[in-house]
Design a protein around this motif. Structure first.
Motif, PDB file in Angstrom:
ATOM      1  N   VAL A  24       2.730  -5.444  -6.968  1.00 57.88           N
ATOM      2  CA  VAL A  24       1.965  -4.981  -5.818  1.00 57.88           C
ATOM      3  C   VAL A  24       0.506  -5.383  -6.019  1.00 57.88           C
ATOM      4  CG1 VAL A  24       3.531  -3.081  -5.289  1.00 57.88           C
ATOM      5  CG2 VAL A  24       1.605  -2.674  -6.800  1.00 57.88           C
ATOM      6  N   ASP A  25      -0.246  -5.420  -4.946  1.00 55.54           N
ATOM      7  CA  ASP A  25      -1.641  -5.829  -4.982  1.00 55.54           C
ATOM      8  C   ASP A  25      -2.478  -4.773  -5.710  1.00 55.54           C
ATOM      9  OD1 ASP A  25      -4.236  -6.638  -4.548  1.00 55.54           O
ATOM     10  OD2 ASP A  25      -3.997  -6.928  -2.388  1.00 55.54           O
ATOM     11  N   PRO A  26      -3.075  -5.120  -6.853  1.00 57.84           N
ATOM     12  CA  PRO A  26      -3.895  -4.146  -7.571  1.00 57.84           C
ATOM     13  C   PRO A  26      -5.038  -3.587  -6.724  1.00 57.84           C
ATOM     14  CG  PRO A  26      -3.430  -6.008  -8.982  1.00 57.84           C
ATOM     15  CD  PRO A  26      -2.956  -6.381  -7.593  1.00 57.84           C
TER      16      PRO A  26
ATOM     17  N   GLY B 207      -2.377  -6.944 -13.491  1.00 60.63           N
ATOM     18  CA  GLY B 207      -1.206  -6.915 -12.618  1.00 60.63           C
ATOM     19  C   GLY B 207      -0.670  -5.501 -12.506  1.00 60.63           C
ATOM     20  N   VAL B 208      -0.046  -5.180 -11.364  1.00 61.58           N
ATOM     21  CA  VAL B 208       0.538  -3.862 -11.154  1.00 61.58           C
ATOM     22  C   VAL B 208       1.969  -4.057 -10.658  1.00 61.58           C
ATOM     23  CG1 VAL B 208       0.393  -1.695  -9.876  1.00 61.58           C
ATOM     24  CG2 VAL B 208      -1.709  -2.857 -10.575  1.00 61.58           C
ATOM     25  N   ARG B 209       2.901  -3.326 -11.285  1.00 62.58           N
ATOM     26  CA  ARG B 209       4.314  -3.409 -10.878  1.00 62.58           C
ATOM     27  C   ARG B 209       4.893  -2.027 -10.634  1.00 62.58           C
ATOM     28  NH1 ARG B 209       7.296  -6.760 -15.374  1.00 62.58           N
ATOM     29  NH2 ARG B 209       5.669  -5.863 -16.642  1.00 62.58           N
ATOM     30  N   ARG B 210       5.730  -1.951  -9.633  1.00 63.67           N
ATOM     31  CA  ARG B 210       6.594  -0.794  -9.394  1.00 63.67           C
ATOM     32  C   ARG B 210       7.999  -1.339  -9.622  1.00 63.67           C
ATOM     33  NH1 ARG B 210       6.365   3.919  -7.740  1.00 63.67           N
ATOM     34  NH2 ARG B 210       4.408   3.884  -6.625  1.00 63.67           N
ATOM     35  N   GLY B 211       8.639  -0.936 -10.719  1.00 60.99           N
ATOM     36  CA  GLY B 211       9.910  -1.561 -11.096  1.00 60.99           C
ATOM     37  C   GLY B 211       9.624  -3.007 -11.449  1.00 60.99           C
TER      38      GLY B 211
ATOM     39  N   VAL C   3       0.818  -1.208   0.000  1.00 61.61           N
ATOM     40  CA  VAL C   3       0.000   0.000   0.000  1.00 61.61           C
ATOM     41  C   VAL C   3       0.851   1.257   0.000  1.00 61.61           C
ATOM     42  CG1 VAL C   3      -1.762   1.306   1.245  1.00 61.61           C
ATOM     43  CG2 VAL C   3      -1.976  -1.162   1.000  1.00 61.61           C
ATOM     44  N   PRO C   4       1.844   1.402   0.924  1.00 60.09           N
ATOM     45  CA  PRO C   4       2.659   2.613   0.851  1.00 60.09           C
ATOM     46  C   PRO C   4       3.446   2.710  -0.452  1.00 60.09           C
ATOM     47  CG  PRO C   4       2.929   1.546   2.973  1.00 60.09           C
ATOM     48  CD  PRO C   4       2.148   0.613   2.085  1.00 60.09           C
ATOM     49  N   ALA C   5       3.915   1.582  -0.976  1.00 63.51           N
ATOM     50  CA  ALA C   5       4.689   1.610  -2.217  1.00 63.51           C
ATOM     51  C   ALA C   5       3.836   2.133  -3.366  1.00 63.51           C
ATOM     52  CB  ALA C   5       5.219   0.222  -2.552  1.00 63.51           C
ATOM     53  N   ALA C   6       2.564   1.742  -3.395  1.00 65.80           N
ATOM     54  CA  ALA C   6       1.690   2.182  -4.468  1.00 65.80           C
ATOM     55  C   ALA C   6       1.352   3.658  -4.341  1.00 65.80           C
ATOM     56  CB  ALA C   6       0.404   1.345  -4.464  1.00 65.80           C
TER      57      ALA C   6
END
Length: 181
Positions: free
Chosen positions: A134-136, A126-130, A13-16
């Protein structure tokens, strides 16, 4: 939520929500109406089993839409299935996998809610940071505030028999399963 995924979800959550300095935060919305039939299950290691996104049951031919403004960074087949990825100003990449059609090309700028194509009977998001998935659901939000007429898919458990489990294992160990990871 399974007990084992709580720490990963809390970390996601914080990463998103973070964005690079000088980049305005992005508000994401659910890309399609449907029911989550397989929730986010992060793998314990990079090549481990799990679900790196959400599997959403949809009506075949439904439109899937851009979750936020961005640029199409990939559109085409991988392992015999169609995939589309949009890179957003905050650095997140949202991928739409196993789609029936793609109506937009790589390099195109998209607006939030813009139709990207049509679904089959399900859509994997799907969702990616780098390179980190992360959980969509944490990115799209739990309040059901999606615009363009979409509701937050309700999570539900679906009972499956042993034959479905064997089919999933066979697919996961095939070239198609590995390509979709």
């Amino acid at each position: 939520m399974a007990v084992g995924t709580g720490a990963v979800l809390a970390a996601a959550v914080p990463a998103a929500a973070q964005s690079a300095p000088g980049v305005r935060p992005v508000n994401y919305v659910w890309p399609v109406a449907g029911t989550v039939i397989d929730p986010f299950r992060p793998p314990s290691h990079p090549y481990g089993p799990g679900n790196r996104g959400l599997e959403i049951a949809t009506q075949p031919g439904s439109f899937y839409r851009a979750a936020a403004e961005g640029v199409v960074s990939f559109a085409g087949p991988v392992g015999g299935r169609l995939h589309l990825t949009v890179t957003h100003p905050d650095g997140l990449r949202v991928s739409y996998s196993g789609v029936a059609s793609i109506r937009i090309r790589r390099g195109a700028r998209v607006r939030q809610g813009e139709v990207l194509g049509t679904t089959g009977d399900r859509l994997h998001v799907g969702v990616r940071r780098g390179e980190v998935y992360v959980d969509p659901a944490a990115v799209f939000g739990d309040d059901g505030s999606a615009t363009v007429g979409h509701r937050r898919p309700a999570a539900r458990l679906v009972a499956t028999g042993v034959s479905v489990y064997r089919l999933q294992l066979r697919w996961l160990h095939s070239g198609a399963g590995i390509a979709a990871l």
